[in-house]
Design a protein around this motif. Structure first.
Motif, PDB file in Angstrom:
ATOM      1  N   LEU A   4     -30.924  -2.723 -30.675  1.00 59.78           N
ATOM      2  CA  LEU A   4     -31.193  -1.876 -31.842  1.00 59.78           C
ATOM      3  C   LEU A   4     -31.836  -0.563 -31.420  1.00 59.78           C
ATOM      4  CD1 LEU A   4     -32.517  -4.529 -34.407  1.00 59.78           C
ATOM      5  CD2 LEU A   4     -30.244  -3.470 -34.315  1.00 59.78           C
ATOM      6  N   ILE A   5     -32.760  -0.635 -30.468  1.00 61.35           N
ATOM      7  CA  ILE A   5     -33.400   0.590 -29.987  1.00 61.35           C
ATOM      8  C   ILE A   5     -32.380   1.480 -29.286  1.00 61.35           C
ATOM      9  CG2 ILE A   5     -35.147   1.515 -28.412  1.00 61.35           C
ATOM     10  CD1 ILE A   5     -36.780  -1.026 -28.907  1.00 61.35           C
ATOM     11  N   ASP A   6     -31.542   0.880 -28.444  1.00 63.84           N
ATOM     12  CA  ASP A   6     -30.503   1.654 -27.754  1.00 63.84           C
ATOM     13  C   ASP A   6     -29.526   2.275 -28.746  1.00 63.84           C
ATOM     14  OD1 ASP A   6     -31.720   0.835 -25.468  1.00 63.84           O
ATOM     15  OD2 ASP A   6     -30.246  -0.720 -24.974  1.00 63.84           O
ATOM     16  N   SER A   7     -29.152   1.513 -29.764  1.00 61.47           N
ATOM     17  CA  SER A   7     -28.220   2.036 -30.776  1.00 61.47           C
ATOM     18  C   SER A   7     -28.847   3.175 -31.562  1.00 61.47           C
ATOM     19  CB  SER A   7     -27.798   0.913 -31.724  1.00 61.47           C
ATOM     20  OG  SER A   7     -27.114  -0.113 -31.024  1.00 61.47           O
ATOM     21  N   SER A   8     -30.141   3.063 -31.863  1.00 57.33           N
ATOM     22  CA  SER A   8     -30.818   4.145 -32.590  1.00 57.33           C
ATOM     23  C   SER A   8     -30.862   5.423 -31.758  1.00 57.33           C
ATOM     24  CB  SER A   8     -32.227   3.720 -32.986  1.00 57.33           C
ATOM     25  OG  SER A   8     -33.015   3.458 -31.835  1.00 57.33           O
ATOM     26  N   ILE A   9     -31.047   5.270 -30.426  1.00 63.34           N
ATOM     27  CA  ILE A   9     -31.035   6.441 -29.546  1.00 63.34           C
ATOM     28  C   ILE A   9     -29.659   7.102 -29.557  1.00 63.34           C
ATOM     29  CG2 ILE A   9     -31.209   7.185 -27.140  1.00 63.34           C
ATOM     30  CD1 ILE A   9     -33.325   5.013 -26.730  1.00 63.34           C
ATOM     31  N   MET A  10     -28.608   6.290 -29.473  1.00 59.66           N
ATOM     32  CA  MET A  10     -27.250   6.842 -29.461  1.00 59.66           C
ATOM     33  C   MET A  10     -26.901   7.490 -30.789  1.00 59.66           C
ATOM     34  SD  MET A  10     -26.183   6.397 -26.435  1.00 59.66           S
ATOM     35  CE  MET A  10     -24.563   7.054 -26.831  1.00 59.66           C
ATOM     36  N   ILE A  11     -27.287   6.854 -31.894  1.00 61.42           N
ATOM     37  CA  ILE A  11     -26.978   7.415 -33.216  1.00 61.42           C
ATOM     38  C   ILE A  11     -27.718   8.731 -33.418  1.00 61.42           C
ATOM     39  CG2 ILE A  11     -27.252   7.052 -35.692  1.00 61.42           C
ATOM     40  CD1 ILE A  11     -26.787   4.059 -35.183  1.00 61.42           C
ATOM     41  N   THR A  12     -28.979   8.788 -32.980  1.00 59.31           N
ATOM     42  CA  THR A  12     -29.747  10.028 -33.109  1.00 59.31           C
ATOM     43  C   THR A  12     -29.106  11.164 -32.311  1.00 59.31           C
ATOM     44  OG1 THR A  12     -31.794   8.755 -33.375  1.00 59.31           O
ATOM     45  CG2 THR A  12     -32.012  11.083 -32.787  1.00 59.31           C
ATOM     46  N   SER A  13     -28.697  10.867 -31.091  1.00 59.45           N
ATOM     47  CA  SER A  13     -28.051  11.901 -30.281  1.00 59.45           C
ATOM     48  C   SER A  13     -26.722  12.337 -30.885  1.00 59.45           C
ATOM     49  CB  SER A  13     -27.839  11.383 -28.859  1.00 59.45           C
ATOM     50  OG  SER A  13     -26.975  10.257 -28.854  1.00 59.45           O
ATOM     51  N   GLN A  14     -25.979  11.396 -31.452  1.00 59.64           N
ATOM     52  CA  GLN A  14     -24.707  11.763 -32.085  1.00 59.64           C
ATOM     53  C   GLN A  14     -24.932  12.650 -33.302  1.00 59.64           C
ATOM     54  OE1 GLN A  14     -22.892   7.959 -32.753  1.00 59.64           O
ATOM     55  NE2 GLN A  14     -21.872   7.911 -30.755  1.00 59.64           N
ATOM     56  N   ILE A  15     -26.000  12.381 -34.052  1.00 64.21           N
ATOM     57  CA  ILE A  15     -26.326  13.237 -35.199  1.00 64.21           C
ATOM     58  C   ILE A  15     -26.669  14.647 -34.732  1.00 64.21           C
ATOM     59  CG2 ILE A  15     -27.996  13.613 -37.053  1.00 64.21           C
ATOM     60  CD1 ILE A  15     -28.143  10.566 -37.385  1.00 64.21           C
ATOM     61  N   LEU A  16     -27.420  14.748 -33.637  1.00 66.12           N
ATOM     62  CA  LEU A  16     -27.762  16.068 -33.094  1.00 66.12           C
ATOM     63  C   LEU A  16     -26.513  16.802 -32.615  1.00 66.12           C
ATOM     64  CD1 LEU A  16     -31.018  15.209 -31.094  1.00 66.12           C
ATOM     65  CD2 LEU A  16     -30.835  16.375 -33.298  1.00 66.12           C
ATOM     66  N   PHE A  17     -25.632  16.095 -31.906  1.00 64.01           N
ATOM     67  CA  PHE A  17     -24.378  16.716 -31.462  1.00 64.01           C
ATOM     68  C   PHE A  17     -23.519  17.136 -32.653  1.00 64.01           C
ATOM     69  CE2 PHE A  17     -24.796  13.963 -27.461  1.00 64.01           C
ATOM     70  CZ  PHE A  17     -25.418  14.989 -26.776  1.00 64.01           C
ATOM     71  N   PHE A  18     -23.500  16.295 -33.693  1.00 61.35           N
ATOM     72  CA  PHE A  18     -22.746  16.631 -34.898  1.00 61.35           C
ATOM     73  C   PHE A  18     -23.309  17.900 -35.541  1.00 61.35           C
ATOM     74  CE2 PHE A  18     -22.039  16.472 -39.466  1.00 61.35           C
ATOM     75  CZ  PHE A  18     -20.682  16.189 -39.556  1.00 61.35           C
ATOM     76  N   GLY A  19     -24.636  18.009 -35.597  1.00 57.58           N
ATOM     77  CA  GLY A  19     -25.250  19.198 -36.173  1.00 57.58           C
ATOM     78  C   GLY A  19     -24.946  20.453 -35.372  1.00 57.58           C
ATOM     79  N   PHE A  20     -24.934  20.332 -34.041  1.00 59.70           N
ATOM     80  CA  PHE A  20     -24.598  21.483 -33.217  1.00 59.70           C
ATOM     81  C   PHE A  20     -23.142  21.900 -33.432  1.00 59.70           C
ATOM     82  CE2 PHE A  20     -23.075  23.483 -29.309  1.00 59.70           C
ATOM     83  CZ  PHE A  20     -24.048  24.453 -29.119  1.00 59.70           C
ATOM     84  N   GLY A  21     -22.242  20.916 -33.508  1.00 62.45           N
ATOM     85  CA  GLY A  21     -20.848  21.237 -33.793  1.00 62.45           C
ATOM     86  C   GLY A  21     -20.668  21.883 -35.151  1.00 62.45           C
ATOM     87  N   TRP A  22     -21.436  21.423 -36.132  1.00 59.41           N
ATOM     88  CA  TRP A  22     -21.386  22.001 -37.485  1.00 59.41           C
ATOM     89  C   TRP A  22     -21.857  23.457 -37.467  1.00 59.41           C
ATOM     90  CZ3 TRP A  22     -19.967  19.273 -42.013  1.00 59.41           C
ATOM     91  CH2 TRP A  22     -20.185  19.945 -43.214  1.00 59.41           C
ATOM     92  N   LEU A  23     -22.975  23.729 -36.760  1.00 58.86           N
ATOM     93  CA  LEU A  23     -23.480  25.101 -36.670  1.00 58.86           C
ATOM     94  C   LEU A  23     -22.515  25.997 -35.917  1.00 58.86           C
ATOM     95  CD1 LEU A  23     -27.277  24.509 -35.926  1.00 58.86           C
ATOM     96  CD2 LEU A  23     -26.250  25.320 -38.057  1.00 58.86           C
ATOM     97  N   PHE A  24     -21.908  25.484 -34.849  1.00 57.99           N
ATOM     98  CA  PHE A  24     -20.929  26.271 -34.104  1.00 57.99           C
ATOM     99  C   PHE A  24     -19.742  26.616 -34.986  1.00 57.99           C
ATOM    100  CE2 PHE A  24     -17.094  26.434 -31.450  1.00 57.99           C
ATOM    101  CZ  PHE A  24     -17.435  27.483 -30.612  1.00 57.99           C
ATOM    102  N   PHE A  25     -19.317  25.667 -35.793  1.00 57.66           N
ATOM    103  CA  PHE A  25     -18.203  25.901 -36.720  1.00 57.66           C
ATOM    104  C   PHE A  25     -18.559  27.008 -37.714  1.00 57.66           C
ATOM    105  CE2 PHE A  25     -15.731  25.233 -40.514  1.00 57.66           C
ATOM    106  CZ  PHE A  25     -14.479  24.854 -40.054  1.00 57.66           C
ATOM    107  N   MET A  26     -19.772  26.936 -38.273  1.00 57.30           N
ATOM    108  CA  MET A  26     -20.178  27.879 -39.316  1.00 57.30           C
ATOM    109  C   MET A  26     -20.511  29.256 -38.753  1.00 57.30           C
ATOM    110  SD  MET A  26     -20.111  26.292 -42.310  1.00 57.30           S
ATOM    111  CE  MET A  26     -21.278  27.170 -43.327  1.00 57.30           C
ATOM    112  N   ARG A  27     -21.236  29.280 -37.638  1.00 55.09           N
ATOM    113  CA  ARG A  27     -21.765  30.553 -37.126  1.00 55.09           C
ATOM    114  C   ARG A  27     -20.789  31.276 -36.207  1.00 55.09           C
ATOM    115  NH1 ARG A  27     -27.396  30.485 -37.674  1.00 55.09           N
ATOM    116  NH2 ARG A  27     -27.839  29.380 -39.629  1.00 55.09           N
ATOM    117  N   GLN A  28     -19.836  30.564 -35.601  1.00 56.56           N
ATOM    118  CA  GLN A  28     -18.929  31.191 -34.649  1.00 56.56           C
ATOM    119  C   GLN A  28     -17.482  31.229 -35.152  1.00 56.56           C
ATOM    120  OE1 GLN A  28     -19.618  32.769 -31.761  1.00 56.56           O
ATOM    121  NE2 GLN A  28     -21.790  32.455 -32.120  1.00 56.56           N
TER     122      GLN A  28
END
Length: 449
Positions: A4-28
């Motif tokens: 569960l701890i490992d999965s939470s780490i992976m999910i958190t990182s995926q959310i951060l990567f998703f947010g960066f991709g979203w900002l790149f889409f919007m800003r670039q």
């Protein structure tokens, strides 16, 4: 509990990567477009998130972060999701938005979208026939069947970009290829541009005065109507009036000339700025990098040729092999295994960061070059497809840069693929692309030297 701890780490990182991709889409990508399809934005961001997660898992593999069973589970899940996106979801939506832009097919766009997706699947599946990419015992919908075909496309893209970059980087960074531009050259070209603009203005004034004279004489209102009247008005002109068609052709030619002169002037200014920049400390640093990339390009082409001729693929990662050669040559005591792990981690990290950065820059330039308000959604989905295939194939090739003990889980996850084939295929495409552009680089060097 650890899972569960490992999965939470992976999910958190995926959310951060998703947010960066979203900002790149919007800003670039879509900063100049008001009309956005949220499904396109979500697909692009999800593709980017899961692509970056694969690189994250490689780093976790080297550092030993997370439990081995957790890493294996997330490797499998990540590959299944990214393949689902690249093979099923993105191609379908590309066909859907293509059909949506055609008015005649708008009412039955879902049907035609399915037909386009089936066409894609046919050619995608037939792509694997000429290549020895896997053993025949795998099922039709197995991960090996899908990733092997995605890998062929992705490795081809990587080799094309690498071959072009290996030749283009020296030309971009080295001051040796800069032509000598003086203020006199710029002033002479600007003078020609101003003279051309004056001629355009003069001819447009003549056209306006001629139209005004014709209007005052009533020639505009007394023009004959109908088809034969139109033919007569084109083939004949009133006495004393100038040929407006001929003048308009001259204006069009001068406007095209002015555009070319403007582009040449802008190019001269850019070259002058590069010359001034090359004299700074940062410019000298990039000039040194240009020479380094030139040597690297020659070495890479040489090694690719050797690999193709002798049909070889290294079984030891380059870092470990290089350290072993150095230690044996110098005859010193050195813990090769310990330091090769740390240096391999740094090397893999550099490869990952530069791959992501370079691909995003390339995608942005490509999008600005060909996109429009109607085609932007389709192009973004194509970029997402290219990005996902590029990152999947990067995992296939980065595997060789990892020490042997870290390749095990990657090999287990990817399945029984013919990894040697992908490295040979990369060398073939890279060598072909590089050799194609080397004559162009030589011509440029002889021209500006």
């Amino acid at each position: 509990m650890s899972f569960l701890i490992d999965s939470s780490i992976m999910i958190t990182s995926q959310i951060l990567f998703f947010g960066f991709g979203w900002l790149f889409f919007m800003r670039q990508l879509f900063k100049d477009y008001e009309v956005r399809q949220y499904v396109v934005q979500v697909i692009f961001s999800v593709t980017f998130a899961f692509s970056c997660t694969m690189f994250e898992l490689i780093i976790f593999e080297i550092l030993g972060v997370l439990n081995s069973s957790s890493r294996y589970f997330h490797w499998k899940m990540n590959l299944c999701v990214i393949l689902l996106i690249l093979v099923f979801m993105v191609p379908f939506y590309i066909g859907y938005f293509i059909v949506s832009n055609i008015r005649l097919l708008h009412k039955q766009r879902l049907l035609f979208s399915c037909l386009l997706w089936l066409t894609f699947m046919y050619f995608f599946w037939k792509l694997g026939d000429p290549f020895p990419i896997l053993s025949p015992k795998h099922g039709i919908l197995s991960i090996e069947q899908l990733i092997s075909r995605v890998g062929v496309i992705g490795v081809t893209l990587m080799a094309l970009l690498s071959g072009f970059g290996a030749v283009n980087c020296p030309y971009t960074y080295m001051s040796y290829f800069l032509r000598n531009v003086t203020d006199t050259d710029i002033l002479a070209l600007e003078r020609r541009l101003l003279q051309t603009m004056d001629m355009i203005i003069s001819k447009k004034k003549r056209m306006a005065m001629t139209r005004r004279t014709m209007f005052q004489k009533g020639e505009v209102h007394n023009k004959p109507s109908g088809f034969w009247g139109m033919i007569k008005s084109v083939t004949t002109s009133a006495p004393g009036s100038e040929n407006l068609t001929l003048i308009q052709q001259e204006v069009d030619a001068l406007e095209e000339l002015s555009r070319q002169l403007f582009l040449e002037t802008a190019d001269l200014y850019a070259t002058k700025e590069r010359i001034e920049y090359s004299k700074t400390f940062k410019g000298k640093y990039f000039n040194f990098l240009g020479y380094f990339f030139s040597i690297y390009c020659v070495w890479k082409i040489f090694m690719a040729t050797i690999n193709i001729v002798f049909d070889r693929v290294g079984k030891t990662d380059p870092v470990t092999r290089g350290i072993e050669i150095t230690v044996n040559y110098l005859g010193i005591q050195f813990d090769v295994k310990f330091w090769s792990q740390h240096i391999s981690f740094i090397l893999v990290g550099i490869i990952i960061v530069t791959s992501i950065r370079g691909l995003l820059i390339t995608l942005t330039k490509f999008f600005y070059a060909i996109s429009s308000s109607k085609s932007s959604n389709v192009i973004v989905l194509l970029l997402a497809q290219i990005m996902g295939m590029y990152f999947v194939s990067s995992v296939l090739l980065i595997r060789m840069s990892m020490p042997l003990e870290y390749r095990t889980i990657v090999t287990e996850v990817l399945g029984e693929l013919q990894f040697n084939f992908y490295h040979r295929w990369f060398d073939v495409i890279f060598l072909t692309r590089s050799v194609t552009f080397l004559p162009l680089l030589w011509i440029l060097s002889t021209t500006f030297s």
